[in-house]
Design a protein around this motif. Structure first.
Motif, mmCIF file in Angstrom:
data_model
loop_
_atom_site.group_PDB
_atom_site.id
_atom_site.type_symbol
_atom_site.label_atom_id
_atom_site.label_comp_id
_atom_site.label_asym_id
_atom_site.label_seq_id
_atom_site.Cartn_x
_atom_site.Cartn_y
_atom_site.Cartn_z
ATOM 1 N N GLU A 61 0.841 -1.197 0.000
ATOM 2 C CA GLU A 61 0.000 0.000 0.000
ATOM 3 C C GLU A 61 0.871 1.240 0.000
ATOM 4 O OE1 GLU A 61 -2.846 0.248 3.144
ATOM 5 O OE2 GLU A 61 -4.392 -0.718 1.964
ATOM 6 N N ARG A 62 0.656 2.118 -0.957
ATOM 7 C CA ARG A 62 1.484 3.317 -1.056
ATOM 8 C C ARG A 62 0.594 4.508 -1.400
ATOM 9 N NH1 ARG A 62 6.339 0.743 -2.857
ATOM 10 N NH2 ARG A 62 7.537 2.686 -2.871
ATOM 11 N N ASP A 63 1.070 5.705 -1.065
ATOM 12 C CA ASP A 63 0.443 6.918 -1.586
ATOM 13 C C ASP A 63 0.965 7.106 -3.007
ATOM 14 O OD1 ASP A 63 -0.627 7.199 0.904
ATOM 15 O OD2 ASP A 63 0.785 8.742 1.568
ATOM 16 N N ILE A 64 0.078 7.434 -3.927
ATOM 17 C CA ILE A 64 0.550 7.630 -5.288
ATOM 18 C C ILE A 64 0.081 8.984 -5.826
ATOM 19 C CG2 ILE A 64 0.714 5.164 -5.810
ATOM 20 C CD1 ILE A 64 -1.825 5.327 -7.420
ATOM 21 N N VAL A 65 0.945 9.609 -6.579
ATOM 22 C CA VAL A 65 0.591 10.829 -7.318
ATOM 23 C C VAL A 65 0.533 10.415 -8.783
ATOM 24 C CG1 VAL A 65 1.297 13.156 -7.967
ATOM 25 C CG2 VAL A 65 1.688 12.321 -5.624
ATOM 26 N N ILE A 66 -0.625 10.644 -9.391
ATOM 27 C CA ILE A 66 -0.824 10.186 -10.765
ATOM 28 C C ILE A 66 -0.820 11.374 -11.711
ATOM 29 C CG2 ILE A 66 -2.290 8.857 -12.324
ATOM 30 C CD1 ILE A 66 -3.449 7.400 -9.966
ATOM 31 N N GLY A 88 12.193 10.362 -6.407
ATOM 32 C CA GLY A 88 13.389 9.524 -6.320
ATOM 33 C C GLY A 88 13.643 8.725 -7.579
ATOM 34 N N GLU A 89 14.080 7.499 -7.376
ATOM 35 C CA GLU A 89 14.507 6.643 -8.490
ATOM 36 C C GLU A 89 13.336 6.123 -9.314
ATOM 37 O OE1 GLU A 89 17.386 3.393 -7.863
ATOM 38 O OE2 GLU A 89 17.445 4.120 -5.796
ATOM 39 N N LEU A 90 13.654 5.783 -10.560
ATOM 40 C CA LEU A 90 12.696 5.081 -11.416
ATOM 41 C C LEU A 90 12.647 3.620 -10.977
ATOM 42 C CD1 LEU A 90 11.090 5.740 -14.085
ATOM 43 C CD2 LEU A 90 12.989 4.716 -15.306
ATOM 44 N N VAL A 91 11.449 3.039 -10.938
ATOM 45 C CA VAL A 91 11.315 1.609 -10.638
ATOM 46 C C VAL A 91 10.537 0.954 -11.781
ATOM 47 C CG1 VAL A 91 11.450 1.843 -8.137
ATOM 48 C CG2 VAL A 91 9.226 2.019 -9.263
ATOM 49 N N ARG A 92 10.641 -0.367 -11.868
ATOM 50 C CA ARG A 92 9.974 -1.057 -12.978
ATOM 51 C C ARG A 92 8.989 -2.105 -12.459
ATOM 52 N NH1 ARG A 92 12.623 -6.130 -13.577
ATOM 53 N NH2 ARG A 92 14.750 -6.094 -12.800
ATOM 54 N N ASP A 93 8.238 -2.689 -13.396
ATOM 55 C CA ASP A 93 7.309 -3.796 -13.136
ATOM 56 C C ASP A 93 6.186 -3.411 -12.179
ATOM 57 O OD1 ASP A 93 9.025 -5.267 -14.710
ATOM 58 O OD2 ASP A 93 10.087 -6.162 -13.010
ATOM 59 N N ALA A 94 5.739 -2.165 -12.209
ATOM 60 C CA ALA A 94 4.712 -1.725 -11.257
ATOM 61 C C ALA A 94 3.344 -1.597 -11.931
ATOM 62 C CB ALA A 94 5.103 -0.387 -10.638
ATOM 63 N N ALA A 95 2.324 -1.747 -11.127
ATOM 64 C CA ALA A 95 0.944 -1.473 -11.541
ATOM 65 C C ALA A 95 0.185 -1.083 -10.279
ATOM 66 C CB ALA A 95 0.311 -2.695 -12.179
ATOM 67 N N TYR A 96 -0.910 -0.342 -10.429
ATOM 68 C CA TYR A 96 -1.754 -0.073 -9.255
ATOM 69 C C TYR A 96 -3.133 -0.671 -9.474
ATOM 70 C CZ TYR A 96 -3.437 4.175 -11.774
ATOM 71 O OH TYR A 96 -3.957 5.064 -12.689
ATOM 72 N N GLN A 97 -3.690 -1.133 -8.384
ATOM 73 C CA GLN A 97 -4.939 -1.885 -8.442
ATOM 74 C C GLN A 97 -5.888 -1.295 -7.407
ATOM 75 O OE1 GLN A 97 -5.441 -6.204 -6.995
ATOM 76 N NE2 GLN A 97 -4.742 -6.461 -9.090
ATOM 77 N N PHE A 125 -3.500 10.170 -4.373
ATOM 78 C CA PHE A 125 -4.401 9.195 -3.760
ATOM 79 C C PHE A 125 -3.647 8.493 -2.632
ATOM 80 C CE2 PHE A 125 -5.689 9.889 -8.090
ATOM 81 C CZ PHE A 125 -7.076 9.874 -8.077
ATOM 82 N N ARG A 126 -4.325 8.318 -1.519
ATOM 83 C CA ARG A 126 -3.677 7.714 -0.349
ATOM 84 C C ARG A 126 -3.930 6.208 -0.296
ATOM 85 N NH1 ARG A 126 -0.011 11.508 1.318
ATOM 86 N NH2 ARG A 126 -1.034 13.482 1.847
ATOM 87 N N LYS A 127 -2.897 5.494 0.120
ATOM 88 C CA LYS A 127 -2.988 4.056 0.415
ATOM 89 C C LYS A 127 -3.608 3.250 -0.732
ATOM 90 C CE LYS A 127 -2.886 4.457 5.391
ATOM 91 N NZ LYS A 127 -3.546 4.258 6.649
ATOM 92 N N VAL A 128 -2.973 3.309 -1.854
ATOM 93 C CA VAL A 128 -3.407 2.540 -3.025
ATOM 94 C C VAL A 128 -2.520 1.298 -3.122
ATOM 95 C CG1 VAL A 128 -3.629 2.576 -5.543
ATOM 96 C CG2 VAL A 128 -4.187 4.618 -4.202
ATOM 97 N N MET A 129 -3.110 0.180 -3.537
ATOM 98 C CA MET A 129 -2.348 -1.062 -3.639
ATOM 99 C C MET A 129 -1.459 -1.022 -4.875
ATOM 100 S SD MET A 129 -1.392 -3.910 -2.482
ATOM 101 C CE MET A 129 -2.501 -4.142 -1.097
ATOM 102 N N VAL A 130 -0.155 -1.071 -4.643
ATOM 103 C CA VAL A 130 0.814 -1.127 -5.744
ATOM 104 C C VAL A 130 1.305 -2.561 -5.863
ATOM 105 C CG1 VAL A 130 3.090 -0.371 -6.519
ATOM 106 C CG2 VAL A 130 1.508 1.272 -5.470
ATOM 107 N N LEU A 131 1.327 -3.060 -7.076
ATOM 108 C CA LEU A 131 1.701 -4.453 -7.311
ATOM 109 C C LEU A 131 3.026 -4.547 -8.035
ATOM 110 C CD1 LEU A 131 -1.522 -5.727 -9.076
ATOM 111 C CD2 LEU A 131 -1.119 -5.597 -6.631
#
Lengths: 499, 443
Positions: free
Chosen positions: A245-250, A430-439, A486-492
């Motif tokens: 679970e992470r905060d995300i800025v889209i 920060g850094e770029l990360v890979r293989d992510a999606a939000y659900q 958005f607060r506390k979104v599931m990042v996969l």
């Protein structure tokens, strides 16, 4: 702006054919009839590395006649603009209406329609169909060259143009001429590490627009090609995202698609009525939720319109002949669901007086169904920058560009990828990360919205091809958005099988 | 607009005669289609359409221009021909130019029935009426679409090739929902011949699955043993076939790429129980008679007992890599096995029966990681029995992994055509440890 897209078809011929069709239909027993006649021109240009893969033009002229006989629709569409085809169409459309009578459990009922005589021609500076083929080819090959020079192993780019010219006419006396054009420049840069078998791609963020060749020259894809190649290389070497679970800025370059899938489709009245249950699906938004459903937080206001400059759904009238003035309405206002999108013959089923102008037929020869106008998230009235949104995130992600997408048939459970995911640590990118999606789940997600960019961060994106209906019809639509937190979104990290 | 082979040939020949280019290709396709949609027991929309498209591609000094028109009027066609030549002269030389194909022999088509191709909307209304009656008898709502029609495709080249294919289609698909709107079921079928279309069977399957009053169970998303019904297997197999391109594999950007270069053709990448074939003379899912660039379709094995046997390849890429040009197959068969679905259910201690899938999308072509959801008939199996509907769930699962964990394969049947337009014959498939990642409330 000029009227570079002035109507080019023979108006007199179209009017004569429309008059013939409507007169014969009424004489044949129709209680109401309407017809769309016109042409859709398309151009598709594709380049790959230093090669122009394809340059193709196409045009489709035709008409679609719809008749209402004793509460039953009948429809016939054909790719010709000639009197004999019109006569055949009237016969077939009337036959079709009578054929469905035995299973017409509930008569089709139409609202009152006022006759309109009008025209609406999309303004633009340069019609893309007037630009020489070699100029387009040179531009596109310059884009792929820029990506290759910046380190891409492979680069594909394309230019897509479409231009619709239509006459709408109905048995109440409406006669409406319209013309509009759309443009989509795209790029995909790929880098490959053959030793490990790994590769990564970065698709362009440059949006499709209701615009002409002038947009191609100003859209910035040439400059983006360099960044895309560099991003693809950085993605290859990025660390995998840590799920949780992470905060995300889209970014709006990603959020437009989330708006489209979660809000645009869930608030279509035909879906809520079950008319799309067999394919596109229904909706978790039920008619009894009108004015009641807490769809999102107070910050969430999403409006429909057909007037935004550059919008892919911008035009004067819909394909039922309903004025676009009715297509400006809030769908969600301060978090509360306020309005469905509707086409002709639907409003009375939920106790409303008339359509709000949301019909579209993807060709003159297609049956008009409910489709989206431009649907956009409204900016924060208080001054708020992207950095302000990021500054209030301790441990999160910033998501840029649309990637893989999927959502259930009632528009509840969704999963979206992206082009670029950046870590946010202690308010800093920060850094770029890979293989992510939000659900997420639609209502919970929008209620987790707690920060929005202001009007200076607004971005209009969209697609040429949203599919719906049986047979499937493809509709263009734009979505405006601002960066949103958005607060506390599931990042996969679906690659690791982590949920 | 439906054209016979001779009509299509005379239109193409005329244009080829008028061509002033070094080479020219004419593609013609079109057809007539009728469709009828219904919802909650009554008609909603219907369409009858007639369409035709002609594309002319001209090659001038290895430069290519292409123009398509939805018309057969001679002035439109002549204008398209001249415009294609004009575009070709303006564009740069195509480094991947390959001369149009000359005459070829094509297999006969098994996909056409005249009576089906021309049947009117009354036949579809009658089919809908059967479905509506069945739904009323089971006290559920029915939503569906029926369609029928006929299409042709022709291709002619200045090198003397002429190819023609035609097919008739009739389809019915039904989604049934219970009166409380809390559960749904689905059935669908496609045939080339309307007399083979089992409308009553489709209606029965959809309404039986929907006729559950008990609320669906909310189970934990996790790894489950899953039995996919044929429609779901077909969708998974379609994705696998789309990814089986030779060029991306050779270029290092595909699951089928070998580290260090080359493609994984000939490698055992899947369970030995997986075999995929295409064949224009297949009984259940006959392939078209010709594919991309006019290359004849022929009997072909794509996956042979888990081993990658073929990858599709354009004529240019075939020449460059000194390999066979293989057109993509849009109609194919996943070979069946001997385990009936009832036996799979009996052998399952705890698992799921999945009717069909929805909104599948590729997350990562490198690992064939696919996402999507279950839809319209998701049932829990406990101790060898189907015990209850369960809420739909999202999956994130690699096609490579799931096709490597096949526990059992049932008899192959022809499945509903779906949006892709191609027909897939597929069996029920039992797969272990299938990964569901989250819940959905969508019914």
């Amino acid at each position: 702006m000029t009227l570079a897209s002035a109507f080019r078809l023979n108006r007199g011929l179209l009017l004569d054919l429309a008059d013939l069709a409507l007169t014969l239909a009424q004489r044949g027993g129709a209680n109401y009839s309407d017809i769309r006649l016109g042409e859709t021109r398309r151009e598709s240009i594709q380049a790959r590395e230093d090669r122009l893969r394809d340059f193709s033009e196409s045009s489709e002229r035709g008409f679609g006649l719809r008749v209402l006989v004793d509460g039953c629709w009948g429809f016939y569409g054909a790719p010709r603009l000639e009197e004999s085809s019109i006569r055949e169409a009237v016969r077939q459309a009337l036959d079709n209406a009578r054929a469905v009578k035995p299973i017409q459990a509930q008569s089709i009922v139409l609202e009152e329609l006022r006759p309109v005589e009008s025209e609406w021609l999309m303004p633009m500076d340069v019609d893309p169909f007037d630009v020489p083929a070699d100029s387009k080819a040179d531009w596109l090959l310059a884009v792929t060259a820029a990506a290759l020079e910046s380190g891409a192993d492979y680069a594909s780019a394309s230019l897509s143009f479409a231009k619709e010219e239509r006459l709408f006419a109905n048995s109440h006396g409406s006669r409406i001429f319209q013309s509009r054009t759309r443009t989509h420049p795209q790029l995909d840069a790929t880098v490959v590490d053959k030793a490990t078998g790994r590769f990564s791609s970065r698709e362009s963020l440059t949006p499709a627009r209701g615009a002409g060749w002038d947009y191609v020259l100003s859209c910035g894809l040439l400059a983006e090609a360099k960044r895309a190649a560099e991003d693809a290389r950085r993605k290859l070497d990025a660390k995998p995202v840590a799920p949780g679970e992470r905060d995300i800025v889209i970014d709006p370059t990603n959020l437009w698609l989330t708006i489209h899938e979660t809000v645009g489709h869930s608030t279509e009245l035909d879906r809520a009525l079950g008319w799309e249950a067999n394919f596109a699906g229904t909706s978790f938004v039920k008619p009894e939720m009108l004015g009641r459903l807490r769809f999102g937080s107070e910050l969430m206001t999403i409006v429909a319109d057909r007037s935004q400059q550059g919008g892919l759904s911008t035009l004067g009238f819909d394909d039922d002949g309903v004025s676009s003035q009715f297509a400006s309405f809030p769908i969600v206002e301060h978090g509360v669901f306020q309005n469905y999108q509707m086409a002709l013959g639907q409003a009375h089923l939920i106790g409303l007086p008339r359509s709000n102008g949301c019909a579209y037929a993807d060709s003159p020869a297609s049956f008009p169904i409910q489709r989206m106008p431009n649907i956009s998230l409204q900016p924060n009235p208080s001054p708020t920058s992207l950095n302000d949104l990021i500054a209030d995130v301790e441990d999160g992600l910033y998501v840029v560009g649309a990637g893989s997408w999927s959502i259930d048939q009632q528009r509840d459970n969704f999963q979206f990828g992206g082009q670029l995911f950046y870590e946010i640590k202690n308010g800093q990118l920060g850094e770029l990360v890979r293989d992510a999606a939000y659900q997420g789940r639609t209502v919970a997600f929008w209620n987790a919205l707690d920060g929005l960019g202001d009007a200076s961060t607004y971005h209009l994106a969209g697609t040429f091809g949203c599919g719906k209906g049986e047979p499937v019809q493809s509709a263009p639509v734009s979505h405006g958005a601002v960066p949103a937190r958005f607060r506390k979104v599931m990042v996969l990290n679906p690659e690791q099988g982590e949920a | 607009m439906f054209l016979s082979a001779s009509d299509a040939k005379s239109i193409a020949d005329r244009l080829l005669t008028l061509s002033e280019a070094d080479a020219c290709v004419i593609e013609l396709n079109g057809g007539d289609e009728r469709s009828l949609r219904f919802a909650r027991g009554g008609a909603t929309t219907n369409m009858a359409t007639s369409e035709v498209n002609l594309r002319v591609t001209s090659y001038v000094g290895r430069r290519k221009g292409s123009v398509a028109v939805a018309s057969l009027a001679e002035e439109d066609l002549d204008s398209a021909l001249r415009r294609s030549e004009e575009i070709a002269r303006l564009l740069p030389v195509d480094p991947e130019y390959i001369e149009p194909l000359g005459p070829r022999n094509y297999p006969p088509t098994l996909r056409y029935d005249e009576a089906t191709g021309v049947q009117g909307l009354e036949a579809l209304a009658s089919a809908a009426s059967t479905v509506i009656a069945e739904s009323a008898a089971r006290d559920v709502h029915a939503f569906g679409c029926g369609s029928s029609g006929r299409r042709f495709a022709a291709l002619a080249t200045s090198a003397g090739l002429f190819a023609y294919d035609r097919r008739s289609d009739t389809d019915i698909s039904v989604t049934a929902r219970n009166r409380a709107d809390s559960w749904s079921g689905w059935g669908g079928a496609s045939e080339f011949r309307s007399s083979n279309l089992d409308v009553a069977g489709v209606a029965r399957r959809a309404t039986e699955k929907a006729a559950h009053d008990a609320p669906p169970l909310d189970i934990e998303p996790a790894r489950y043993c899953v039995i996919f019904e044929p429609a779901a297997t077909a969708e998974l197999a379609r994705w696998l076939m789309w990814m089986m391109g030779s060029r991306p594999a050779d270029e290092g950007r595909s699951f089928f790429s070998k580290p260090g270069g080359g493609a994984k053709q000939g490698e055992a990448l899947f369970d030995p129980k997986l075999t995929i074939r295409s064949d224009p003379e297949d009984r259940l899912a006959p392939e078209e008679s010709f594919g991309y660039e006019g290359v004849p379709q022929s009997k072909r094995t794509w996956v042979d007992k888990g081993v990658v046997a073929s990858l599709y390849r354009s004529r240019f890429w075939a020449r460059k890599t000194d390999a066979e040009a293989i057109p993509f197959a849009s109609n194919f068969t996943v070979e069946g096995g001997a385990t009936p679905i009832e036996e799979m259910i009996r052998a399952t201690k705890r698992g799921l029966l999945v009717t069909r899938l929805w909104y599948t999308n590729m997350l990562d072509p490198r690992s064939l990681l696919l996402t999507g959801l279950t839809r319209d008939g998701n049932f829990l199996i406990e101790n060898g029995r189907v015990t209850s509907p369960v809420f739909n769930m999202r999956f994130n699962e690699s096609l490579a992994a799931l096709f490597s964990r096949i526990e059992a394969v049932g008899p192959t049947v022809r499945t509903w055509r779906a949006m892709s337009g191609g027909v897939v014959a597929a069996p029920p498939l039992m797969v272990s440890n299938f990964n569901f990642s989250s819940r959905s409330s969508g019914i």
